[in-house]
Design a protein around this motif. Sequence first.
Motif, PDB file in Angstrom:
ATOM      1  N   LEU A  35     -17.894  46.691 -72.937  1.00 24.59           N
ATOM      2  CA  LEU A  35     -17.107  47.915 -72.871  1.00 24.59           C
ATOM      3  C   LEU A  35     -18.012  49.136 -72.919  1.00 24.59           C
ATOM      4  CD1 LEU A  35     -14.170  46.917 -75.212  1.00 24.59           C
ATOM      5  CD2 LEU A  35     -14.147  47.171 -72.729  1.00 24.59           C
ATOM      6  N   PHE A  36     -18.987  49.077 -73.813  1.00 21.52           N
ATOM      7  CA  PHE A  36     -19.934  50.176 -73.957  1.00 21.52           C
ATOM      8  C   PHE A  36     -20.619  50.451 -72.617  1.00 21.52           C
ATOM      9  CE2 PHE A  36     -24.209  51.722 -75.112  1.00 21.52           C
ATOM     10  CZ  PHE A  36     -23.816  52.889 -75.748  1.00 21.52           C
ATOM     11  N   ALA A  37     -21.064  49.354 -71.976  1.00 21.29           N
ATOM     12  CA  ALA A  37     -21.735  49.498 -70.687  1.00 21.29           C
ATOM     13  C   ALA A  37     -20.794  50.134 -69.671  1.00 21.29           C
ATOM     14  CB  ALA A  37     -22.208  48.132 -70.196  1.00 21.29           C
ATOM     15  N   LEU A  38     -19.543  49.665 -69.681  1.00 22.33           N
ATOM     16  CA  LEU A  38     -18.552  50.208 -68.757  1.00 22.33           C
ATOM     17  C   LEU A  38     -18.408  51.712 -68.939  1.00 22.33           C
ATOM     18  CD1 LEU A  38     -15.570  47.708 -68.590  1.00 22.33           C
ATOM     19  CD2 LEU A  38     -16.802  48.741 -66.674  1.00 22.33           C
ATOM     20  N   VAL A  39     -18.266  52.119 -70.196  1.00 23.28           N
ATOM     21  CA  VAL A  39     -18.073  53.533 -70.500  1.00 23.28           C
ATOM     22  C   VAL A  39     -19.271  54.339 -70.029  1.00 23.28           C
ATOM     23  CG1 VAL A  39     -17.854  55.210 -72.371  1.00 23.28           C
ATOM     24  CG2 VAL A  39     -16.530  53.088 -72.427  1.00 23.28           C
ATOM     25  N   VAL A  40     -20.461  53.810 -70.328  1.00 23.36           N
ATOM     26  CA  VAL A  40     -21.675  54.543 -69.969  1.00 23.36           C
ATOM     27  C   VAL A  40     -21.780  54.702 -68.463  1.00 23.36           C
ATOM     28  CG1 VAL A  40     -24.184  54.388 -69.905  1.00 23.36           C
ATOM     29  CG2 VAL A  40     -22.956  53.983 -72.038  1.00 23.36           C
ATOM     30  N   PHE A  41     -21.501  53.612 -67.744  1.00 28.04           N
ATOM     31  CA  PHE A  41     -21.719  53.654 -66.295  1.00 28.04           C
ATOM     32  C   PHE A  41     -20.716  54.547 -65.576  1.00 28.04           C
ATOM     33  CE2 PHE A  41     -24.335  49.798 -66.815  1.00 28.04           C
ATOM     34  CZ  PHE A  41     -25.463  50.324 -66.232  1.00 28.04           C
ATOM     35  N   SER A  42     -19.550  54.674 -66.169  1.00 28.60           N
ATOM     36  CA  SER A  42     -18.566  55.517 -65.496  1.00 28.60           C
ATOM     37  C   SER A  42     -18.381  56.847 -66.214  1.00 28.60           C
ATOM     38  CB  SER A  42     -17.230  54.782 -65.405  1.00 28.60           C
ATOM     39  OG  SER A  42     -16.850  54.398 -66.697  1.00 28.60           O
ATOM     40  N   ALA A  43     -19.412  57.206 -66.986  1.00 26.02           N
ATOM     41  CA  ALA A  43     -19.314  58.442 -67.750  1.00 26.02           C
ATOM     42  C   ALA A  43     -19.171  59.635 -66.818  1.00 26.02           C
ATOM     43  CB  ALA A  43     -20.544  58.610 -68.638  1.00 26.02           C
ATOM     44  N   GLY A  44     -18.458  60.616 -67.280  1.00 25.48           N
ATOM     45  CA  GLY A  44     -18.269  61.818 -66.477  1.00 25.48           C
ATOM     46  C   GLY A  44     -17.378  61.592 -65.281  1.00 25.48           C
ATOM     47  N   GLY A  45     -16.656  60.488 -65.309  1.00 26.20           N
ATOM     48  CA  GLY A  45     -15.792  60.185 -64.176  1.00 26.20           C
ATOM     49  C   GLY A  45     -14.473  60.927 -64.283  1.00 26.20           C
ATOM     50  N   ASP A  46     -13.593  60.653 -63.379  1.00 29.20           N
ATOM     51  CA  ASP A  46     -12.325  61.372 -63.339  1.00 29.20           C
ATOM     52  C   ASP A  46     -11.248  60.637 -64.130  1.00 29.20           C
ATOM     53  OD1 ASP A  46     -11.428  59.253 -61.562  1.00 29.20           O
ATOM     54  OD2 ASP A  46     -12.889  60.200 -60.204  1.00 29.20           O
ATOM     55  N   LEU A  47     -10.034  61.037 -63.909  1.00 30.12           N
ATOM     56  CA  LEU A  47      -8.909  60.474 -64.627  1.00 30.12           C
ATOM     57  C   LEU A  47      -8.753  58.984 -64.348  1.00 30.12           C
ATOM     58  CD1 LEU A  47      -6.485  61.347 -66.408  1.00 30.12           C
ATOM     59  CD2 LEU A  47      -5.154  61.460 -64.292  1.00 30.12           C
ATOM     60  N   PHE A  48      -8.976  58.621 -63.077  1.00 30.05           N
ATOM     61  CA  PHE A  48      -8.780  57.226 -62.688  1.00 30.05           C
ATOM     62  C   PHE A  48      -9.763  56.309 -63.405  1.00 30.05           C
ATOM     63  CE2 PHE A  48      -6.625  59.098 -58.976  1.00 30.05           C
ATOM     64  CZ  PHE A  48      -5.420  58.421 -59.118  1.00 30.05           C
ATOM     65  N   ALA A  49     -11.021  56.785 -63.485  1.00 30.80           N
ATOM     66  CA  ALA A  49     -12.028  55.979 -64.178  1.00 30.80           C
ATOM     67  C   ALA A  49     -11.610  55.780 -65.629  1.00 30.80           C
ATOM     68  CB  ALA A  49     -13.387  56.663 -64.108  1.00 30.80           C
ATOM     69  N   GLY A  50     -11.138  56.874 -66.240  1.00 30.18           N
ATOM     70  CA  GLY A  50     -10.698  56.779 -67.628  1.00 30.18           C
ATOM     71  C   GLY A  50      -9.569  55.787 -67.785  1.00 30.18           C
ATOM     72  N   ALA A  52      -8.854  53.337 -65.779  1.00 27.84           N
ATOM     73  CA  ALA A  52      -9.339  51.988 -65.501  1.00 27.84           C
ATOM     74  C   ALA A  52     -10.005  51.412 -66.740  1.00 27.84           C
ATOM     75  CB  ALA A  52     -10.327  52.017 -64.332  1.00 27.84           C
ATOM     76  N   ILE A  53     -10.813  52.253 -67.383  1.00 30.89           N
ATOM     77  CA  ILE A  53     -11.513  51.770 -68.578  1.00 30.89           C
ATOM     78  C   ILE A  53     -10.532  51.412 -69.681  1.00 30.89           C
ATOM     79  CG2 ILE A  53     -13.024  52.477 -70.463  1.00 30.89           C
ATOM     80  CD1 ILE A  53     -14.586  54.066 -68.347  1.00 30.89           C
ATOM     81  N   SER A  54      -9.550  52.314 -69.880  1.00 29.29           N
ATOM     82  CA  SER A  54      -8.540  52.022 -70.891  1.00 29.29           C
ATOM     83  C   SER A  54      -7.852  50.709 -70.561  1.00 29.29           C
ATOM     84  CB  SER A  54      -7.494  53.135 -70.940  1.00 29.29           C
ATOM     85  OG  SER A  54      -8.131  54.378 -70.886  1.00 29.29           O
ATOM     86  N   GLY A  55      -7.566  50.518 -69.280  1.00 31.22           N
ATOM     87  CA  GLY A  55      -6.922  49.280 -68.854  1.00 31.22           C
ATOM     88  C   GLY A  55      -7.764  48.077 -69.198  1.00 31.22           C
ATOM     89  N   VAL A  56      -9.059  48.174 -68.874  1.00 32.80           N
ATOM     90  CA  VAL A  56      -9.960  47.043 -69.132  1.00 32.80           C
ATOM     91  C   VAL A  56     -10.007  46.741 -70.621  1.00 32.80           C
ATOM     92  CG1 VAL A  56     -12.370  46.315 -69.103  1.00 32.80           C
ATOM     93  CG2 VAL A  56     -11.363  47.332 -67.062  1.00 32.80           C
ATOM     94  N   ILE A  57     -10.106  47.843 -71.409  1.00 34.55           N
ATOM     95  CA  ILE A  57     -10.175  47.654 -72.867  1.00 34.55           C
ATOM     96  C   ILE A  57      -8.908  46.976 -73.365  1.00 34.55           C
ATOM     97  CG2 ILE A  57     -10.172  48.875 -75.082  1.00 34.55           C
ATOM     98  CD1 ILE A  57     -11.997  50.950 -73.816  1.00 34.55           C
ATOM     99  N   LEU A  58      -7.769  47.464 -72.881  1.00 35.53           N
ATOM    100  CA  LEU A  58      -6.497  46.906 -73.299  1.00 35.53           C
ATOM    101  C   LEU A  58      -6.397  45.432 -72.918  1.00 35.53           C
ATOM    102  CD1 LEU A  58      -4.505  48.744 -74.728  1.00 35.53           C
ATOM    103  CD2 LEU A  58      -3.042  48.607 -72.704  1.00 35.53           C
TER     104      LEU A  58
END
Lengths: 547, 159
Positions: A35-50, A52-58
């Motif tokens: 998850l940490f890696a995911l967050v780092v790699f998509s850092a500064g992304g837009d709403l969709f990235a956020g 998507a990450i929340s989805g993955v975490i969930l």
Amino acid sequence: MTAGCDVTDSSLARTHPLGVAVGTVRIALQLVWVLFALVVFSAGGDLFAGLAISGVILLGLTGAAGLSWVNWYHFRFGVTGSDLVIVSGVLVKKRRVIPVSRVQGVDIRADLVSRILGLADVVVQTAGGGEAEARIPSIPLARAEQLRAELLHRDRAAEAAMRDEAPGTDGLDPTMRMSDMRGLVGGESQGVVVPTFEYVMPLPMLVLAGVTSNALVAAGVAIVAFGFEALELMGRSVTDVPVDGLDVAPLTAVAGGALALAVLAIATIVVVSRDYGFTARRAGSRLETEAGLLERRMTGLPVARIQAVRVEQSALRRVLGLASVHVDTAGFGGETDEQGVPIAPALLPLVRASEVRPLLHRLLPEAAEFATERPAPRRALRYYVLLPTLTAAAVVGTAGALAASAALELIPESWVTIAIPGLLAALLLVVCGATAASRVLRWRHAGFGADDRALVITSGALGLRRVRLPRSRIQAVSVRQSFFQRRAGLATLTATTVLGSAASDHRVEHIDASDAARIAEWYSPSSPGGSADAASPPSGSAEAVSP
Amino acid sequence: MSEPNRPLDPRVKIAWRVHLAAGAFTVIVLAAVAAGIAGVAGVGPMLVVPAFAAVAAVCVAWVVFAPEVSYRRWRWDVADEEIRLREGLFVVTQTVIPMVRVQHVDTSQGPVMRMLGLAAVDISTAARKHSIPALSDEHAAELRDRIATLARVTDDGGL
């Protein structure tokens, strides 16, 4: 309950439902890096990235929860008749039946999450190879302690039935003594019977243990080496790309020093938190140790299973007058570290050398007395020094000569032809000197002796290691003589014991052949003095072997 | 120190020689190949031939004499309370194994040993396996059963 193996699974119980939460957290912790890696790699992304990450975490959390629920649902355990039965497995049902009489030890472990929830894991150790450990995860602490008492009590009853000797069991039920798991929650005491002796390691000693531990010394060396490397790199970059009016070297040194201190501090904290609140106690026929800040570990150890007691001092700890005491046990199948080496539980991680004896007298009176030792004879010195030094010289000399001749061919310049033989000689001198010095120290430290119960062997060059082997736990004794040793009347004595499930050899080299033979006779059950009847020891044993 | 005094079955020398010969043959073949390469590379035959001969001689001598010495050195004894072994070519090792420490006993034989009608008696303690390498089949079986019977003694206590 009902006897035999017709027991239906209905008599078995599930673990605590909150175990699902513990399992989820454990799985989630393993996934946290992803998850940490995911967050780092998509850092500064837009709403969709956020999103998507929340989805993955969930999704991950749901998966983890689902998985641990399935595991929990299919896990049942219970004591039926004289067996501990554990049923587990989702696709492949696995039913494990462990006769209570085979239970060697029961540990209670609780990591941070479990402790917050008031749960603990019970780890059951059995004799024999293969899967020697069974884990019952996440049951309430009280139930864990009850189960432990149940398993150990039967074990002890069987033990007592086998032989009616049980040292120091004056009315106490030692197995009822459970730790109060001084944790965040703090378990309520379980009708505790006070053990006969308890030693709690003071905090300063813990810190000292951390600071003087081998791992830390190694880390320190690595840091210093790294510092030099970094300095060199910096130095180069400074000369290559001059920075105006900025002296980088001192800065680097300061930064390196700070880094070194930080790493040392972290390493110390790791060691201290592992052994935090270390407690060793004697309760009847068992030794119990308990330690840990975040994850608390309790280990119970039947004294009868102890194969050897080791008192160890590394070079640094020797200078400081400190020592650690370890007990070697047989048959602990599961307890291994990451490298697969069995963890020898430290009975006393660090104490003052002068305290070892009094503490052992209280904790392990059976093994507190170490026999008077006698050193290797004077004439053994050259056998200690000569052969290893010559071997080292030959190896280094040959390798050095080969390297030197290669270098000479590559760089046929006059300064090289002068420098290389000098370097080679210096190298040889250093290697031979170091080898010889360490062998002289080994000769000086070598010692051995026997009283009516146990053999003691001391060895070491810079550090010291003294091991006490009860006669009834030595598996075999050998006396070896090489051709040269035969001529000098010397011999090498080896006593073999069991460590985990493997052989462990304890050796003292180049002692008087007649002394070695005397120890072999001491060990031999058929010799007049050294019969199995330890109650009538040969008065000679200790005296005959001491000078 | 009371020394063990029973020898192995003398036919063990044949078995050992067969095993050693296999190894020695490999070494000699490798030496021959090395000698050939050296010859092609231009090392004079004055050097190659004696070197090869020396290697071959050492191998042959090893096959001939090592089993003899080893056989003469090997002694064992099984008493009621203990087993004693003495073995070794250059380094002589004497071992005492108390009967109460014996966990189990096996007999084993490889193809060569089987042809010779020999078997080894393997004595296992909790720590490791010790072996009496060659007795006649019947003798080995009989000794195995005897040790197994003698070893059926309870533990003599703890620390």
